[in-house]
Design a protein around this motif. Structure first.
Motif, PDB file in Angstrom:
ATOM      1  N   ILE B 162       0.814  -1.219   0.000  1.00  0.00           N
ATOM      2  CA  ILE B 162       0.000   0.000   0.000  1.00  0.00           C
ATOM      3  C   ILE B 162       0.846   1.267   0.000  1.00  0.00           C
ATOM      4  O   ILE B 162       1.960   1.316   0.532  1.00  0.00           O
ATOM      5  CB  ILE B 162      -0.978   0.063   1.200  1.00  0.00           C
ATOM      6  N   GLY B 163       0.261   2.293  -0.626  1.00  0.00           N
ATOM      7  CA  GLY B 163       0.778   3.655  -0.523  1.00  0.00           C
ATOM      8  C   GLY B 163      -0.213   4.434   0.315  1.00  0.00           C
ATOM      9  O   GLY B 163      -0.373   4.169   1.507  1.00  0.00           O
ATOM     10  N   HIS B 164      -0.941   5.348  -0.339  1.00  0.00           N
ATOM     11  CA  HIS B 164      -1.945   6.134   0.380  1.00  0.00           C
ATOM     12  C   HIS B 164      -3.352   5.546   0.194  1.00  0.00           C
ATOM     13  O   HIS B 164      -4.342   6.271   0.317  1.00  0.00           O
ATOM     14  CB  HIS B 164      -1.858   7.595  -0.055  1.00  0.00           C
ATOM     15  N   VAL B 165      -3.424   4.268  -0.124  1.00  0.00           N
ATOM     16  CA  VAL B 165      -4.649   3.460  -0.173  1.00  0.00           C
ATOM     17  C   VAL B 165      -5.684   4.125  -1.083  1.00  0.00           C
ATOM     18  O   VAL B 165      -5.527   4.120  -2.291  1.00  0.00           O
ATOM     19  CB  VAL B 165      -5.188   3.160   1.249  1.00  0.00           C
ATOM     20  N   SER B 166      -6.756   4.705  -0.526  1.00  0.00           N
ATOM     21  CA  SER B 166      -7.730   5.396  -1.373  1.00  0.00           C
ATOM     22  C   SER B 166      -7.709   6.896  -1.101  1.00  0.00           C
ATOM     23  O   SER B 166      -8.679   7.613  -1.344  1.00  0.00           O
ATOM     24  CB  SER B 166      -9.134   4.815  -1.152  1.00  0.00           C
ATOM     25  N   GLY B 167      -6.595   7.382  -0.581  1.00  0.00           N
ATOM     26  CA  GLY B 167      -6.417   8.820  -0.382  1.00  0.00           C
ATOM     27  C   GLY B 167      -6.940   9.296   0.962  1.00  0.00           C
ATOM     28  O   GLY B 167      -7.432   8.512   1.775  1.00  0.00           O
TER      29      GLY B 167
END
Lengths: 286, 256
Positions: B162-167
């Protein structure tokens, strides 16, 4: 209890069709000679565990030895794909391959849990990603003290661990130096073990007070196979043959060239073929 | 101005993002080139850690694999792989982690697992390796990836890490306390997360690159920050050190 024997006898006595087998070695000390012997003896339906499947599992998958793979990273490091692994997953050739896929942290924890005799590994991991959706063996557990949700996976308890090490003494104590990977954990987590070594010496040489030594009473069969990790490496003996790892890309890309290579270099050869790659021992920093 | 390739600009921009006191978890390929370039130029004391267990390593050539012997020979110490992941990575001792992938989305989530469905993949990729826990355990993440419509996609086939997932605050809501991707360095530009939406937004464009080029190589509608800078071109010294490093590496890998 350690028993010094030939590689062929070690594999015949310890690895059976259908076994769960972990050949370990994280880039370093990968047991290539033992992998070739398993292929020569025609083992089938194996469940293979390994963090980084690498060339050894590419070869075993391509030769039809494998039913299931438990792994965390299946590539040729710095080069690209493992083509036999891809062919099995994408086109079911030569056989369908069942996957149980994890992350490195999970696999390392699962070996450690196996060595510790625990039923499962618990760690902070897999947060937000899709792996738990495709691997039903990734579950979660609530910390009884803090309430935090943690990942849990079953401990690795292979039937057999297969590793390569620099040396053993005549009593069967095994010493490993350099990049250690998960070999100690894999041997301690397994019911049986096969260890190939560069050399068997009268006594282990002068070493750090904290050197990694597997005592003889934790080890199964030991076979001297000089050069047995090639084209991986044995720190202090010979370097990683990076150019072979690049050549493997071409050899394995095509089913026919793969089979031709396996016939010439594995099926028609024996463990002594690795001797040409063996170096003589030198200080680690040379 | 010296002649250089877009990938050289990418590696050099990534190297500049690293500081002398950083403790950095290094991946093979572009990250390894960037980290060692930083060490050989402005950040001689940087601590480089490879997941094979080598702490504080100083290789003279770039390793082909994550555990080449030279990493171990030049390291301060080498620990086992379980210790690497448990004490050092998951213990929260690493400031910067580098990641890349086959696919990235606008929130810097990454796919290194499959193209197509998981059960019937069109392309089976190597898989996650260390990435799922690197992405959540390191203080912050830098991502290096060359841009293209097949890799910069609107929707990932699989979320490996994951990064920032769905913001927004979706990453924090999963209980993750680390910052996640703070920089995405490409062959065309540098992206950083928008402070509110967490969408990766262009903050710096490499010399000679246009906004159209960036959009044409991205599968979502690219957002540009209010103030977009021009990335300083590689200096002669940066190029010289990087090219020498690659030449030394090529010689070493051909010989072995």
């Amino acid at each position: 209890m350690a028993r010094i024997t030939s590689l062929a006898e070690a594999i015949a006595a310890n690895i059976h069709d259908g076994d769960t087998v972990a050949l370990e070695g994280f880039t370093h000390l990968i047991p290539h000679a033992a992998c070739h012997e398993i292929i020569r003896q025609g083992r089938k339906s194996l469940t293979l565990i390994r963090m980084t499947p690498d060339l050894v599992y590419d070869q075993m998958i391509g030769m039809g030895c494998v039913k299931k793979l438990v792994f965390s990273w299946g590539g040729n490091p710095g080069v690209g794909s493992l083509h036999r692994f891809r062919d099995a997953v994408e086109k079911q050739w030569p056989l369908p391959l069942e996957l149980e896929e994890h992350s490195h942290a999970a696999m390392a924890n699962a070996y450690e849990a196996g060595a510790a005799g625990q039923p499962c590994a618990i760690f902070r991991g897999y947060i937000g990603g899709d792996l738990p959706k495709v691997n039903p063996r990734i579950k979660h557990i609530t910390c009884p003290f803090t309430g935090e949700q943690l990942a849990a996976i079953p401990a690795h308890r292979p039937d057999v661990a297969v590793i390569h090490a620099q040396r053993a003494d005549k009593a069967g104590n095994v010493m490993i130096e350099g990049v250690l990977g998960v070999q100690k954990e894999a041997v301690l987590a397994s019911k049986r073990s096969v260890v190939t070594v560069e050399e068997i010496v009268d006594e282990l040489p002068a070493r750090s007070l904290n050197a990694v030594v597997l005592p003889h009473w934790t080890v199964g069969a030991i076979a001297a196979v000089p050069g047995g990790a090639f084209p991986s490496y044995a720190q202090g003996y010979y370097p990683r043959n990076n150019s072979f790892y690049k050549q493997w890309d071409d050899i394995a890309k095509d089913r026919d060239s793969f089979h031709a290579w396996m016939k010439a270099n594995v099926l028609d050869k024996g463990p002594e073929a690795f001797a040409q790659y063996a170096g003589t021992r030198h200080a680690a920093a040379e | 101005m010296a002649d250089y390739k877009p990938t050289e600009m990418m590696t050099i921009a990534a190297a500049r993002s690293l500081k002398n006191d950083d403790i950095c978890f290094v991946g093979i390929g572009q990250p390894s080139a960037a980290c060692n370039l930083a060490r050989l130029t402005h950040a001689p004391d940087i601590t480089l850690i490879y997941e094979s267990g080598t702490l504080g390593t100083k290789p003279t050539v770039l390793p082909l694999s994550i555990g080449d012997g030279e990493l171990c020979e030049t390291a301060l110490t080498t620990v086992s792989v379980p210790e690497m992941f448990r004490y050092w990575l998951q213990g929260g001792r690493i400031k910067v982690g580098f990641l890349g992938g086959a696919q990235i989305d606008k929130y810097a989530n990454l796919n290194t697992t499959v193209v197509g469905p998981y059960d019937k993949p069109k392309v089976r990729l190597p898989g996650g390796g260390g990435a799922p826990e690197i992405a959540t355990s390191c203080g912050e993440i830098f991502i290096i990836m060359a841009q293209g419509k097949r890799s910069f996609v609107d929707k990932l086939d699989f979320v490996t890490s994951i990064g920032h997932v769905s913001g927004g605050d979706s990453r924090q809501k999963l209980g993750v306390k680390t910052k996640g991707p703070t920089k995405l360095i490409t062959d065309l530009a540098i992206f950083a997360p928008d402070p509110e939406t967490r969408e990766m937004t262009v903050v710096s464009i490499h010399p000679g690159v246009t906004r159209e080029q960036i959009q044409d190589n991205t599968g979502w509608t690219v957002k540009f920050a209010a103030q977009v800078e021009e990335t300083p071109a590689p200096t002669a010294r940066e190029l010289e050190v990087l090219r020498e490093l690659h030449a030394r590496t090529a010689r070493a890998h051909a010989a072995a």
